[in-house]
Scaffold this motif. Structure first.
Motif, PDB file in Angstrom:
ATOM      1  N   ASP A   1       0.865  -1.176   0.000  1.00  0.00           N
ATOM      2  CA  ASP A   1       0.000   0.000   0.000  1.00  0.00           C
ATOM      3  C   ASP A   1       0.900   1.224   0.000  1.00  0.00           C
ATOM      4  O   ASP A   1       1.756   1.375   0.875  1.00  0.00           O
ATOM      5  CB  ASP A   1      -0.922   0.015   1.215  1.00  0.00           C
ATOM      6  N   SER A   2       0.699   2.086  -0.973  1.00  0.00           N
ATOM      7  CA  SER A   2       1.590   3.256  -1.115  1.00  0.00           C
ATOM      8  C   SER A   2       1.262   4.346  -0.095  1.00  0.00           C
ATOM      9  O   SER A   2       1.941   5.370  -0.052  1.00  0.00           O
ATOM     10  CB  SER A   2       1.493   3.820  -2.520  1.00  0.00           C
ATOM     11  N   LEU A   3       0.213   4.178   0.704  1.00  0.00           N
ATOM     12  CA  LEU A   3      -0.232   5.163   1.714  1.00  0.00           C
ATOM     13  C   LEU A   3      -0.577   6.501   1.062  1.00  0.00           C
ATOM     14  O   LEU A   3      -0.510   7.543   1.715  1.00  0.00           O
ATOM     15  CB  LEU A   3       0.831   5.361   2.812  1.00  0.00           C
ATOM     16  N   GLY A   4      -0.922   6.455  -0.200  1.00  0.00           N
ATOM     17  CA  GLY A   4      -1.324   7.685  -0.882  1.00  0.00           C
ATOM     18  C   GLY A   4      -0.166   8.602  -1.237  1.00  0.00           C
ATOM     19  O   GLY A   4      -0.380   9.750  -1.637  1.00  0.00           O
ATOM     20  N   VAL A   5       1.062   8.122  -1.114  1.00  0.00           N
ATOM     21  CA  VAL A   5       2.217   8.959  -1.483  1.00  0.00           C
ATOM     22  C   VAL A   5       2.158   9.207  -2.996  1.00  0.00           C
ATOM     23  O   VAL A   5       1.978   8.267  -3.778  1.00  0.00           O
ATOM     24  CB  VAL A   5       3.550   8.263  -1.100  1.00  0.00           C
ATOM     25  N   ALA A   6       2.290  10.472  -3.361  1.00  0.00           N
ATOM     26  CA  ALA A   6       2.114  10.830  -4.779  1.00  0.00           C
ATOM     27  C   ALA A   6       3.226  10.233  -5.634  1.00  0.00           C
ATOM     28  O   ALA A   6       4.373  10.104  -5.199  1.00  0.00           O
ATOM     29  CB  ALA A   6       2.106  12.352  -4.925  1.00  0.00           C
ATOM     30  N   ASP A   7       2.859   9.904  -6.882  1.00  0.00           N
ATOM     31  CA  ASP A   7       3.808   9.252  -7.807  1.00  0.00           C
ATOM     32  C   ASP A   7       5.107  10.040  -7.969  1.00  0.00           C
ATOM     33  O   ASP A   7       6.169   9.453  -8.144  1.00  0.00           O
ATOM     34  CB  ASP A   7       3.160   9.102  -9.196  1.00  0.00           C
TER      35      ASP A   7
END
Ligand SMILES: NC(=O)C1=CN([C@@H]2O[C@H](COP(=O)(O)OP(=O)(O)OC[C@H]3O[C@@H](n4cnc5c(N)ncnc54)[C@H](O)[C@@H]3O)[C@@H](O)[C@H]2O)[C@@H](O)CC1
Ligand SMILES: [K+]
Length: 528
Positions: free
Chosen positions: A223-229
């Motif tokens: 899960d990227s935790l919502g970190v932006a690309d």
């Protein structure tokens, strides 16, 4: 967010701890305080909800002394709020917690979760837990969790209970005790959680996929935790996957002939080891090489009864100048073998260097110089060491290779200017110019004599069909593992798979891959 579907675009990307820290630091600058920990707790609690209901039983949460513990507390308070019975073992001095972890602790204390002591866990021999969540340590673990320490006793106790009572363990970010870079339990005398599933945060980590990593991590979700690309640099590694190989072998043209698909010459098969060369050559044949020769060292049989297509010769008779030479399977170590290897390195446009040929290079500066000269003249070279051969090539011990397989593969690629396949659990494919690749297919059924010879032959066939060395190495390892996976699933079990059985299964995998991904032929029959 669905934990199985990270939002960032590098879904097969792998990072080392230092890179994850840099991504984390960049992301934190854009986000409200504690946001990543809240996202970690949300992802973990949602994952739990997909598998367990509150009626399935209580959940035990182990919360350690750093932010991994904070993630666990956040998960605990969210699950408690959703009606789950949650026991939390706080294994930390909360005064040392970060602000984010402290906030999660306060919320957990205010929730319906019960805080229990370590003694209560260690005394409990038959718990009714439906799940254990491991939030003891993540990427901040800096020294061994020794077996006799309090954390060590806790981890061993949990592993034993989980095995005895079939209690699943969900590790947060990394199974506690495992080094997220190397895939080794941090030692000396270290222990680690043996998880069924690892939910890893921000991005996938190298150590979850190589060495002992797969045994400890189980299934890995990200899960990227919502970190932006835009916070993700290009990855330094990738995981192999089917789509990577799409279109690498073009569809066969109707007017093609055996000369269109290259020539493989397997050099090896000294007295007592002829089978090794036959295995490699058969694998090359089954993977589509146009012509396959076997160049024997001591005496050549008239033909191979099982595969009469193979052309059996004496190695010294063969002209290497247009061939892909696979040298090493059953080669032995004589003066003749060193001169054959020197000739292959000088003449062959493509070489696959395996087994005894690797040991010859490790012990000979002139052969090493010939290998290096190949990269100057743009000739392709693949080397296929297992950890002991890699250790000889690098002049270090096998334990040092295994202690950081990623680094060892990189060192080999840069010292020998070749494409490296560092074999073993989570085989690593490395070149000095491109991201490293960790192979995702395969299983312990491959741990038997002759499977390495087969792999060398597959590499040879793909190189002979004009595939770039890095692509050929990645695809060969992937096909080899897929074949073993299919055999274990459908034909036999994990014990007793032979290298010979692997060969037709690799052909199936290659053709399945071709059918799925190659462009349609130019002339389709009208009636179908
Ligand atoms: N910093 C952040 O923004 C984020 C951190 N996250 C989580 O935080 C983790 C990293 O947090 P930390 O850097 O606090 O590290 P950890 O939580 O992995 O643990 C570090 C703590 O353990 C202690 N320690 C290390 N080795 C030990 C040993 N052998 N025995 C006893 N104590 C030992 C250290 O002194 C330190 O207090 C990640 O793995 C992830 O789970 C996530 O929440 C994502 C966001
Ligand atoms: K953990």
């Amino acid at each position: 967010m669905n934990p199985a579907a990270p939002s960032n675009s590098f879904t097969h990307a792998l990072y080392r701890k230092a890179e994850i820290r840099a991504i984390e630091a960049a992301a934190i600058a854009d986000l409200p305080a504690g946001e990543l920990m809240r996202a970690a707790g949300k992802a973990a609690s949602e994952l739990v909800q997909t598998k367990f209901t509150p009626r399935d039983g209580a959940i035990l949460i182990l919360a350690g002394p750093g932010d991994n513990g904070g993630d666990a507390l956040e998960t605990g308070q969210l699950l408690a709020a959703r009606g789950y019975t949650v026991d939390i073992a706080l294994c930390a001095d909360s005064l040392l917690y970060s602000a984010a972890a402290n906030l999660s602790l306060q919320q957990a204390r205010a929730s319906r979760a019960t805080f229990i002591s370590l003694e209560q866990i260690l005394e409990n021999q038959a718990p009714a837990y439906a799940l254990v969540i491991d939030g003891l340590f993540g990427i901040g673990l800096s020294r061994a969790i020794t077996a006799d320490s309090v954390f060590g006793q806790l981890i061993q106790h949990i592993n034993q209970l989980a095995e005895k009572f079939a209690i699943p363990i969900l590790a947060l970010d990394v199974p506690s005790g495992l080094d997220a870079d190397t895939g080794q339990v941090i030692g000396p005398q270290g222990v680690a959680i043996e998880a069924n599933t690892t939910l890893s945060f921000i991005a996938d980590k190298v150590g979850l996929h190589t060495a002992a990593g797969r045994d400890y991590a189980g299934r890995v979700l990200i899960d990227s935790l919502g970190v932006a690309d835009n916070h993700f640099p290009p990855p330094s590694g990738i995981l192999s996957h089917a789509a990577m190989f799409a279109g690498l072998l073009p569809a066969r043209r109707l007017d093609s002939h055996k000369g269109s698909y290259g020539e493989v010459m397997v050099i090896g098969g000294a007295h007592g080891m002829m089978g090794a060369a036959i295995l490699a050559a058969s694998a090359a044949l089954y993977c589509g090489a146009g012509r396959v020769y076997v160049g024997f060292i001591d005496a050549a049989p008239a033909y191979d009864a099982q595969h009469p297509e193979l052309m059996c010769r004496m190695a010294a008779e063969l002209d290497f100048s247009k061939a892909c030479v696979v040298i090493g399977p059953g080669l032995g170590n004589s003066e003749l073998t060193a001169s054959l290897l020197a000739r292959a390195l000088q003449q062959a446009p493509y070489v696959v260097i395996d087994a005894d040929a690797l040991n010859l290079i490790a012990s000979s500066a002139p052969l090493r110089a010939l290998l290096l000269a190949r990269s100057q003249s743009l000739k392709s070279s693949i080397m296929t060491p297992h950890p002991l051969e890699a250790a000889r090539l690098l002049g270090i011990s096998t334990a040092q290779v295994q202690a950081d397989r990623w680094q060892a593969a990189l060192d080999l690629a840069s010292q020998f200017q070749a494409t490296i396949i560092l074999k073993g659990a989570g085989s690593i494919i490395a070149t000095s110019q491109q991201p490293l690749c960790i192979n995702t297919s395969g299983n312990p059924a491959l741990a038997s004599g002759g499977t390495g010879d087969v792999l060398a032959g597959v590499c040879g066939a793909l190189l002979a069909q004009q595939m770039a060395a890095n692509d050929a190495a990645r695809m060969a390892v992937w096909l080899h593992g897929c074949a073993a996976d299919q055999l274990v699933e459908h034909a036999c079990d994990a014990i007793g798979l032979t290298a010979s059985e692997l060969i037709p299964a690799i052909r199936n995998c290659l053709n399945q891959q071709q059918k799925k991904h190659s462009k349609p032929q130019r002339f389709q029959p009208l009636s179908k």
